[in-house]
Every structure is written in C-alpha cells, then in structure tokens.
Design a protein around this motif. Sequence first.
Motif, short mmCIF file in Angstrom:
data_model
loop_
_atom_site.label_atom_id
_atom_site.label_comp_id
_atom_site.label_asym_id
_atom_site.label_seq_id
_atom_site.Cartn_x
_atom_site.Cartn_y
_atom_site.Cartn_z
N ASN A 44 4.04 9.70 -7.36
CA ASN A 44 3.14 10.67 -7.96
C ASN A 44 3.77 12.06 -7.90
OD1 ASN A 44 2.90 10.94 -5.16
ND2 ASN A 44 0.77 11.59 -5.26
N SER A 63 12.32 3.11 5.80
CA SER A 63 11.13 3.97 5.74
C SER A 63 10.99 4.72 7.06
CB SER A 63 9.88 3.10 5.52
OG SER A 63 8.71 3.84 5.76
N LEU A 106 7.45 -1.19 -7.69
CA LEU A 106 6.94 -2.11 -8.70
C LEU A 106 7.93 -3.23 -8.97
CD1 LEU A 106 5.68 0.41 -11.45
CD2 LEU A 106 4.41 -0.50 -9.51
N VAL A 112 2.41 -3.80 -8.34
CA VAL A 112 2.81 -3.11 -7.12
C VAL A 112 3.06 -4.14 -6.02
CG1 VAL A 112 2.13 -1.43 -5.36
CG2 VAL A 112 1.43 -1.09 -7.74
N TYR A 147 -0.52 5.28 -14.31
CA TYR A 147 0.06 6.48 -13.70
C TYR A 147 -0.05 7.67 -14.64
CZ TYR A 147 2.10 3.06 -10.52
OH TYR A 147 2.27 2.05 -9.61
N ASN A 173 2.91 9.58 -2.46
CA ASN A 173 2.52 8.20 -2.71
C ASN A 173 3.60 7.53 -3.54
OD1 ASN A 173 -0.25 6.36 -2.79
ND2 ASN A 173 1.10 5.98 -4.52
N LEU A 174 4.22 6.48 -3.00
CA LEU A 174 5.29 5.76 -3.69
C LEU A 174 4.90 4.30 -3.86
CD1 LEU A 174 9.10 6.01 -3.18
CD2 LEU A 174 8.04 3.77 -3.15
N ASP A 175 5.03 3.81 -5.08
CA ASP A 175 4.83 2.39 -5.36
C ASP A 175 6.17 1.75 -5.71
OD1 ASP A 175 2.09 2.43 -5.01
OD2 ASP A 175 1.62 2.69 -7.14
N ASN A 186 3.56 -0.27 -1.14
CA ASN A 186 3.08 1.10 -1.29
C ASN A 186 3.35 1.87 -0.01
OD1 ASN A 186 0.36 2.91 -0.57
ND2 ASN A 186 1.24 3.29 -2.60
N GLU A 187 3.84 3.10 -0.17
CA GLU A 187 4.04 3.99 0.97
C GLU A 187 3.32 5.30 0.72
OE1 GLU A 187 7.19 4.53 3.38
OE2 GLU A 187 7.64 2.40 3.53
N LYS A 188 2.57 5.74 1.72
CA LYS A 188 1.89 7.03 1.65
C LYS A 188 2.33 7.89 2.82
CE LYS A 188 -2.45 5.66 -0.65
NZ LYS A 188 -2.23 4.22 -0.81
N GLN A 191 10.83 2.35 -8.51
CA GLN A 191 10.11 3.17 -7.53
C GLN A 191 9.42 4.30 -8.28
OE1 GLN A 191 12.32 4.21 -3.88
NE2 GLN A 191 13.84 2.64 -4.41
#
Length: 723
Positions: A293, A341, A302, A313, A270, A298-300, A316-318, A290
């Motif tokens: 970026n 979400s 972990l 990961v 990252y 963009n959320l990962d 993942n959510e975009k 969490q």
Amino acid sequence: MNTSKITLMFLFFVAVVSGQQKITIENIYGGTFRAKGMDELQSLKNTNQYTVLNVDMASRTMQIDLYDFATLKKVSNLIDTKNHKELEDGIDSYTFDASEKKILIACNSKKIFRHSFTADYFLYDIASKSLTKLFDFQIQEPTFSPDGTKIAYARENNLYVYNVASKASTAITTDGKKNSIINGITDWVYEEEFAFVKAFDWSKDSKKVAYIRFDESAVPEFSMSIFKKDLYPTIDTFKYPKAGEKNAIVSLHLYDVAANAVKKVDLGNYNDFYIARIKWTNDSNILSAQVLNRHQDNLDLLFVDGTTAVAKVVLNEKDKAYVDVTDNLTFLKDNSFIWTSEKDGFNHIYVYDKTGKLKNQVTKGNWEVVSYYGFDEKTKTIFYQSTENGSINRDVYRIALDGKNKVRLSKNIGTNAATLSPDFKYYINTFSSASQPTTYTLNEAKAGKEIQVIENNQALAEKLKAYNLPKKEFFVLKTAKGHDLNAWILKPVDFDPSKKYPVFMFQYSGPGSQQVADSWINSNDYWFASLTQQGYIVACVDGRGTGYKGADFKKVTQKELGKYEVEDQIDAAKVIGAYSYVDAARIGIFGWSYGGFMASNCIFQGSDVFKMAIAVAPVTNWRFYDSVYTERYMQTPQENASGYDQNSPINHVDKLKGKFLLVHGSADDNVHLQNSMQMMEALVQANKQFDTHIYTDRDHGIYGGKTRIHLYNKMTNFIKENL
C-alpha cells in the motif's frame, strides 16, 4: 655546521618521527589506493566453476575467464576482446543463458539514472566463438528465456521478444511513450527507491513473460537545465512524484509468447499501490508479486495464476511503521518458499509451504540476517550472512532448514561475505576490516576451513605502510540521555593526549543505514586520514534510526525524520567535546545527501555545539523529495505537516551562528538543486552569511573529470580556514 644543513636535518628528523607520507586528494581520486578485486564475479550453475572479468592493462584488453572452484585454476578464456574488434571499447557486463553456452555482453553503456542504462549488446556462442551484435540500436535489460531460444528486452518504453534462431523481434507492447507509458522498465522513483530496473520476468517454461506497466501521465514533471558548453542550455524533463503527489498507476500483465496475447492481472482490490517485486515461482504457471500500500505498512505476497490471471494473497505482513521489501524470496522444488522478515523485531529467515502457511522460523535472536546466500537442496542447508557477532561485523553461517546445526563459517572479525559454488561444497570468502584490505579466499563450506588465498591485496598493504594510516578505534558512545550508539574515532598518529584537538564529525544517519562498520576503508576514509595528518580528529557516530540493531532502534524516527538523529549527533558531539584532548569550541560536521540534511540541521539547531558544517546535496525540506522514500518514513505532507516542517533545516536557518558550506550538483535528478536554491534564499532572507558551490551538470554523485578532486580540496580548505 651551516643553517641549511641544520634545516635539512630537522626536516629529515620530522619526517622520520612522523613516519607519514602525506595523503593528497589527487592520490585518493587518482587511483593510488585502489584495491584489487574480482570484477563481475559470477558463480555458474551447471558446473562447479566461476567467471571473472579480467583486464590486461598492458594490451588494454578484457577477458571473461573461467575458473575451477575446487582448485582456483583457470580452466579457459571464454572470450578476449583482442580477438573481436567490435569489443575494442571493452566489456561493461555480461550474463549467461541457462545452458551457460551463450553470453550476452554489454558494451558502450550509457547511463540513464542511478541503476538504469542502455547499451550495445552482443550474443556470444562459446563453442563456436561467434560474436553477433543483436541490433544497430541500444536496448535495456535483455534477458534470456530459460530455454535460451529467446531474449526479452526493452527499448524506448516498450517490451520485445527476440528469437535467437530467426533473429526476428516481436513487440509485446506498442503504447510506450516518454513521460507517459513505460512497459517492463521501472519509472524514476521505483528505480531509485525500490532499487530495480527490470520490471519483467520469464516463466520457468519460457512460455510467458510477466511485466509491470507504468502509466505516469498524471505524475508531475520535474525539469532541470543541462548547460554543457552550448550557447543555449537544454532542458531535461522527467516524471518525479514528490511526497504527497500523484504516483504512476501500475498494472501487472502476462504475455503468452505462442499466442502473442496479453492478459491483465486483476488487482482491483488495491488502490494507490506499489508492485515492489515480481518473480515466477518454480511452478511455470504461478507468478509471485509483492504488493505494497502507499503507506508501505502493509505488504501482500500474491500468487497469480498464469492461465486465468487471477491473484490470491498467500502471505501478509503488517508493521506499525513500514514493511521492508525482501529480495530473499526463494522457491524450493515443491514451491514452498524462503522469506526474510523483521516481524519479531530483527530480520530473520522463515520457511512457508506453497500455500503460505508458516512451517518454521529458521533463525532467531537479537541480531540481523543481512544477506541470504542460498539453499542446498541435497543437505537442506541455508547459507547466510548476519550480525550475530556484533552489529558492526558480518559473518557467514550455514544452518539446517529446521533451524538446527548452525555453524559459523567465517573466522576473522570484520566483514565477511560469501559467493557459493553451485554444489555448495566451496565458497569464495570476501573479508575485510578497518585494518585489513579486502582479501579473497577459497573456503570449504562445511566448516569454513580456508583452502587457498586468491587475492590478499598485500601490495596495497605494503604501499600503505609509508602513509602510516591512523587506526580506526571502534567504541560505543553513551549519550547523556542514555542512548548507546556505535562510533569510531581517528586520531593523528602522533596524538598527544595533553593537547586539545579540533574534531570533524562525519555521518549519514538515514533510516537503516550504517557508517560505523568494521570493513576496509573507502575514499572518504583516506580523506579523513589526510585530515588527521593536518592535526584534526575525525569521528563518526551512528545515531538512532540507523540499521542492524533491530527494528525498534531503526524505526524510532518514524514520522519524525531529523528529530532524534539530530538530537543524537548534538548529544554525541557534547560527549566527544568533553574528552580531555578535544577542543569543544572547534567541532565541525559533514554529510552528503541525507547526511547533508543532517549536517545542515546540526549547524542550525546545534549552533552552540558546532563551529562549522559542510552539507553536500542535502534534502532541505522533505516536501521536495520523492514519494516512495519520504512517505515510507513520514507518510504524506497532508497527513503529517508538522513532522515535515519542524525537522526541515530550511525552517531553522535563523539559528545559524557558525560557518556553513553548501554544495550541490546542478543536474541532480535525485535530490534536486531546488533544495539548496531554496535554502540559499532562506539564508539570505535571514541575513546569514554562508559559502556555496554549484557543480555544473553534475548529478547526485558529483563526479567526473577533476570534479571530485576540486570538491574535496574545496572542503579541505574550508575545514582548515574555519575549524
């Protein structure tokens, strides 16, 4: 009959007809309309009980009292400040250890920023009734280890572990330094925009502490003068990353208590990122984090191995706009987890297995899950709050983990919220509406049946009868462009449809916010009611970009903050101005913070619609505001210069025609006074007359002493003189 008698009879007649006792600003901010609540309500986990922080006004003492969920009867008094002279200044807050036999009590809290504070802390043993002051200095965020033997805490940017038995502290970190390095406590922008302060967490076996480290040495500094009554003002300097500027460099660390050693988690994949949440899972060796970026699209999620510090990961959510950080992450016994979400367009509940594979979408529909309350392992039931019965309402539901057998538990139309008992058999329902003060009831959790009223604020309701408050009328306003917007309107109680009334509009309008909600009124609403007593209609419209109507409605403002929202307020004012009982030449608008940004834009860009505006603590150019909030919706100024400049009110001052009042606090650490100072200069150079007031040493809330009374009287007078 003499003239004085006639005058007295006339005045009596007017009073009876209007049937309204006058609301004053002094009433509103002097506590006349204060509702009773259940302060510091906490549901215990080991017994079917809850605690409340009560105040005895007569003896000026405070008590933490224990109650039974099933009967509402008081079981015992856990602590009374009258028995402990060390607590003579009262209790600010309290937390239990996992056994619920010890309590950490905070006193003499000293505010830092919006959520953060330092305080004196006492450790109280319930059985022995012994009270021990932890330190002779103030600390932040003390947190029991799950086994109750230790307390992790922060002091002056470093983290420590306190051993309850030996009363000795061990330093986890030593490199903390003001405006440089922070360990385990968030920096200014995280606290404000990610809404958390404690950036550390205990593992379930009490063997490790995970924490976030902030290196803010390269973050630009902001300074503001603090005047007080001193001969020379002091300067308060802190790190504040504005849009497009450098953020703190964050890193994630694992501290092994027994080994007194720290490992750094490898996040080398990252760059320029945020760690928005950390939380240990039910597996004592797996930490969740969490990571977002910088664009926040963009959320990962972990999972970090507690032994090797290696991260992977699992989810993942975009999003084409931004991903909201969730506080609803809940780990079940097998380490599968519940997650919320809005990836299907509305915020809903999902269940994933421990590897991150989707098992089930629990809730579905064109409505939002607002709050997740908990999961009953025995019956595999989830409890939550949603807008299923209209975006301005809130209801409490239960639903099976497989998405079946959904039951609406709340019965009243308005705003319902729940505090569940540990065994999930009961819950305390908090209900209010625009016409019903907050009511607390005990309900059973199977069908929602009300068992007993705890507090209904009947005394306040009776007192308010004398004031004959206007009724808040909710409706959907359709603009000429075809947008359906939630709205409310307040009319004088002696409203005459044949008359023409001036209209004062209120709004906030920020992304995901809501002002049009069927809930009990706040201090602003009492002020609006007082304006109706003086012949004004007050209206509020939630335009595009506001929340609880789905992702598309909320995110339409992306990269264009202030464009569609301003358009909607101007269009709404035109619709209201066309009502037969409205004087279209006398429409004003008011807002605070984002609402001040909006009110400024509206009086400038809607100069032919609005006669006057009041902007309190406004952002005047998004270039002046912080990185996390601003870039979430606008990206950086380097990437989106036109989005920043075309919609900033500071660039539209030349259009001002009406009357404009600009208000700010000189010690606003959030929306800096710089915003208003630069707007004042722009107005001056455009040769535009305006009114302004700066409140000395007041922050974004502009309160303390008589400050609110002064501000609201000033605004009332400005309305009466200019609308």
